[in-house]
Design a protein around this motif. Sequence first.
Motif, mmCIF file in Angstrom:
data_model
loop_
_atom_site.group_PDB
_atom_site.id
_atom_site.type_symbol
_atom_site.label_atom_id
_atom_site.label_comp_id
_atom_site.label_asym_id
_atom_site.label_seq_id
_atom_site.Cartn_x
_atom_site.Cartn_y
_atom_site.Cartn_z
ATOM 1 N N LEU A 148 -57.454 0.494 71.180
ATOM 2 C CA LEU A 148 -56.433 1.049 70.286
ATOM 3 C C LEU A 148 -57.076 1.872 69.176
ATOM 4 O O LEU A 148 -56.605 2.959 68.820
ATOM 5 N N LYS A 149 -58.190 1.346 68.629
ATOM 6 C CA LYS A 149 -58.889 2.076 67.573
ATOM 7 C C LYS A 149 -59.459 3.380 68.106
ATOM 8 O O LYS A 149 -59.381 4.421 67.437
ATOM 9 N N SER A 150 -60.015 3.338 69.324
ATOM 10 C CA SER A 150 -60.573 4.548 69.911
ATOM 11 C C SER A 150 -59.485 5.580 70.161
ATOM 12 O O SER A 150 -59.645 6.765 69.872
ATOM 13 N N GLY A 151 -58.345 5.109 70.693
ATOM 14 C CA GLY A 151 -57.237 6.031 70.919
ATOM 15 C C GLY A 151 -56.692 6.597 69.625
ATOM 16 O O GLY A 151 -56.341 7.773 69.531
ATOM 17 N N PHE A 152 -56.645 5.754 68.607
ATOM 18 C CA PHE A 152 -56.155 6.200 67.303
ATOM 19 C C PHE A 152 -57.078 7.257 66.716
ATOM 20 O O PHE A 152 -56.634 8.267 66.167
ATOM 21 N N ALA A 153 -58.399 7.019 66.858
ATOM 22 C CA ALA A 153 -59.366 7.982 66.336
ATOM 23 C C ALA A 153 -59.348 9.268 67.143
ATOM 24 O O ALA A 153 -59.444 10.374 66.599
ATOM 25 N N ALA A 154 -59.209 9.132 68.493
ATOM 26 C CA ALA A 154 -59.214 10.324 69.338
ATOM 27 C C ALA A 154 -57.995 11.202 69.072
ATOM 28 O O ALA A 154 -58.043 12.425 69.228
ATOM 29 N N ALA A 155 -56.899 10.585 68.685
ATOM 30 C CA ALA A 155 -55.688 11.359 68.420
ATOM 31 C C ALA A 155 -55.762 12.110 67.105
ATOM 32 O O ALA A 155 -54.898 12.941 66.816
ATOM 33 N N ALA A 156 -56.791 11.880 66.289
ATOM 34 C CA ALA A 156 -56.970 12.546 64.996
ATOM 35 C C ALA A 156 -55.682 12.504 64.182
ATOM 36 O O ALA A 156 -55.094 13.532 63.859
ATOM 37 N N PRO A 157 -55.171 11.312 63.856
ATOM 38 C CA PRO A 157 -53.887 11.222 63.160
ATOM 39 C C PRO A 157 -53.908 11.868 61.791
ATOM 40 O O PRO A 157 -52.887 12.355 61.315
ATOM 41 N N GLY A 158 -55.088 11.874 61.133
ATOM 42 C CA GLY A 158 -55.147 12.492 59.806
ATOM 43 C C GLY A 158 -54.796 13.965 59.872
ATOM 44 O O GLY A 158 -53.981 14.483 59.094
ATOM 45 N N THR A 159 -55.391 14.673 60.829
ATOM 46 C CA THR A 159 -55.096 16.103 60.999
ATOM 47 C C THR A 159 -53.658 16.309 61.413
ATOM 48 O O THR A 159 -52.959 17.204 60.896
ATOM 49 N N ALA A 160 -53.191 15.500 62.371
ATOM 50 C CA ALA A 160 -51.820 15.650 62.841
ATOM 51 C C ALA A 160 -50.824 15.390 61.715
ATOM 52 O O ALA A 160 -49.822 16.105 61.580
ATOM 53 N N LEU A 161 -51.086 14.378 60.910
ATOM 54 C CA LEU A 161 -50.184 14.081 59.799
ATOM 55 C C LEU A 161 -50.180 15.207 58.774
ATOM 56 O O LEU A 161 -49.116 15.583 58.255
ATOM 57 N N ALA A 162 -51.363 15.748 58.484
ATOM 58 C CA ALA A 162 -51.436 16.850 57.523
ATOM 59 C C ALA A 162 -50.669 18.059 58.041
ATOM 60 O O ALA A 162 -49.926 18.720 57.289
ATOM 61 N N ASP A 163 -50.822 18.369 59.333
ATOM 62 C CA ASP A 163 -50.090 19.496 59.919
ATOM 63 C C ASP A 163 -48.586 19.257 59.871
ATOM 64 O O ASP A 163 -47.805 20.171 59.569
ATOM 65 N N ALA A 164 -48.179 18.019 60.171
ATOM 66 C CA ALA A 164 -46.754 17.700 60.134
ATOM 67 C C ALA A 164 -46.198 17.826 58.721
ATOM 68 O O ALA A 164 -45.079 18.311 58.517
ATOM 69 N N GLU A 165 -46.992 17.393 57.725
ATOM 70 C CA GLU A 165 -46.540 17.515 56.338
ATOM 71 C C GLU A 165 -46.389 18.972 55.934
ATOM 72 O O GLU A 165 -45.431 19.336 55.233
ATOM 73 N N LYS A 166 -47.333 19.816 56.367
ATOM 74 C CA LYS A 166 -47.223 21.246 56.049
ATOM 75 C C LYS A 166 -45.980 21.855 56.692
ATOM 76 O O LYS A 166 -45.260 22.635 56.072
ATOM 77 N N THR A 167 -45.755 21.510 57.958
ATOM 78 C CA THR A 167 -44.573 22.038 58.649
ATOM 79 C C THR A 167 -43.292 21.587 57.971
ATOM 80 O O THR A 167 -42.348 22.372 57.775
ATOM 81 N N LEU A 168 -43.252 20.309 57.587
ATOM 82 C CA LEU A 168 -42.074 19.793 56.897
ATOM 83 C C LEU A 168 -41.868 20.500 55.563
ATOM 84 O O LEU A 168 -40.725 20.823 55.189
ATOM 85 N N ALA A 169 -42.968 20.757 54.845
ATOM 86 C CA ALA A 169 -42.848 21.462 53.565
ATOM 87 C C ALA A 169 -42.289 22.863 53.767
ATOM 88 O O ALA A 169 -41.440 23.329 52.987
ATOM 89 N N ARG A 170 -42.766 23.561 54.823
ATOM 90 C CA ARG A 170 -42.235 24.905 55.101
ATOM 91 C C ARG A 170 -40.753 24.841 55.434
ATOM 92 O O ARG A 170 -39.960 25.680 54.974
ATOM 93 N N LEU A 171 -40.368 23.870 56.245
ATOM 94 C CA LEU A 171 -38.947 23.751 56.593
ATOM 95 C C LEU A 171 -38.099 23.462 55.366
ATOM 96 O O LEU A 171 -37.006 24.038 55.205
ATOM 97 N N ARG A 172 -38.595 22.583 54.503
ATOM 98 C CA ARG A 172 -37.839 22.271 53.284
ATOM 99 C C ARG A 172 -37.740 23.483 52.371
ATOM 100 O O ARG A 172 -36.686 23.732 51.761
ATOM 101 N N HIS A 173 -38.826 24.244 52.271
ATOM 102 C CA HIS A 173 -38.812 25.437 51.435
ATOM 103 C C HIS A 173 -37.810 26.453 51.970
ATOM 104 O O HIS A 173 -37.027 27.049 51.205
ATOM 105 N N ARG A 174 -37.835 26.657 53.300
ATOM 106 C CA ARG A 174 -36.901 27.603 53.896
ATOM 107 C C ARG A 174 -35.467 27.128 53.727
ATOM 108 O O ARG A 174 -34.558 27.922 53.435
ATOM 109 N N GLN A 175 -35.256 25.827 53.898
ATOM 110 C CA GLN A 175 -33.920 25.285 53.728
ATOM 111 C C GLN A 175 -33.445 25.449 52.288
ATOM 112 O O GLN A 175 -32.274 25.795 52.036
ATOM 113 N N ALA A 176 -34.356 25.199 51.332
ATOM 114 C CA ALA A 176 -33.987 25.371 49.927
ATOM 115 C C ALA A 176 -33.646 26.818 49.630
ATOM 116 O O ALA A 176 -32.696 27.111 48.878
ATOM 117 N N HIS A 177 -34.416 27.764 50.211
ATOM 118 C CA HIS A 177 -34.126 29.183 50.004
ATOM 119 C C HIS A 177 -32.764 29.540 50.586
ATOM 120 O O HIS A 177 -31.985 30.287 49.957
#
Length: 229
Positions: A148-177
């Motif tokens: 499980l730890k190896s799979g978790f590390a291989a999935a690079a969740p830190g990068t994926a989470l950061a990318d998801a947060e950026k995408t969510l921020a863009r969507l929220r910004h566009r929605q606010a506009h």
Amino acid sequence: MFKTIVTLFRGAAAEAEDNLVDRNAVRILDQQIRDARAGLEQGRGALAVAIAQDKAEARRLGEVRRRIADLNDRTIEALRGGRDDLAGEAAGEIANLENDAATIAAAQATFAEEAGRLRTKLAAAERRFLEIERGRRITAAAETVNKLKSGFAAAAPGTALADAEKTLARLRHRQAHQDDVEVELEALDAEARSAATAEKLEAAGFGPTTRTTAEDVLARLQARAAQAA
């Protein structure tokens, strides 16, 4: 040189074997546990046979001793009755039975001793087996956690989470506009409706004028002309 090459190949083979064992350690352990379980079953079977033989010899010994006791009583009665011939014949049979009893007792002692030895060895083996099974369960749990730890590390969740947060921020910004644009459009619509209503009232002569008319321009110019004269 040749000896060095042979040593090198032997070292490489040993390393490959160690790596193979390490990669398949759990599978190897499972098979060894199955072999050990089969050995324990054979040990239990051998113990059961020894115990059964011990009990069988004990029954035989009891029966022979009963016959000896019965013949002893009958022989004594024959001696008292003056039948030395019958008593002598019975004494020979008693001697044979006593020899049989001694043989049976020795066999029973052997089976009893073997049963005790097997019981001790089997108990120790079962304790070791239970400890191995317990270790296997712990090892299996650790292997699962490592996977499980190896799979978790291989999935690079830190990068994926950061990318998801950026995408969510863009969507929220566009929605606010979009929300701001809708608010402004609604405000403009309201302002336009209000202005149209005011113009209608102004055209009807109600309230002060907000637009310059030709009459207003002409009156202003006439006043400037008169002032200049």
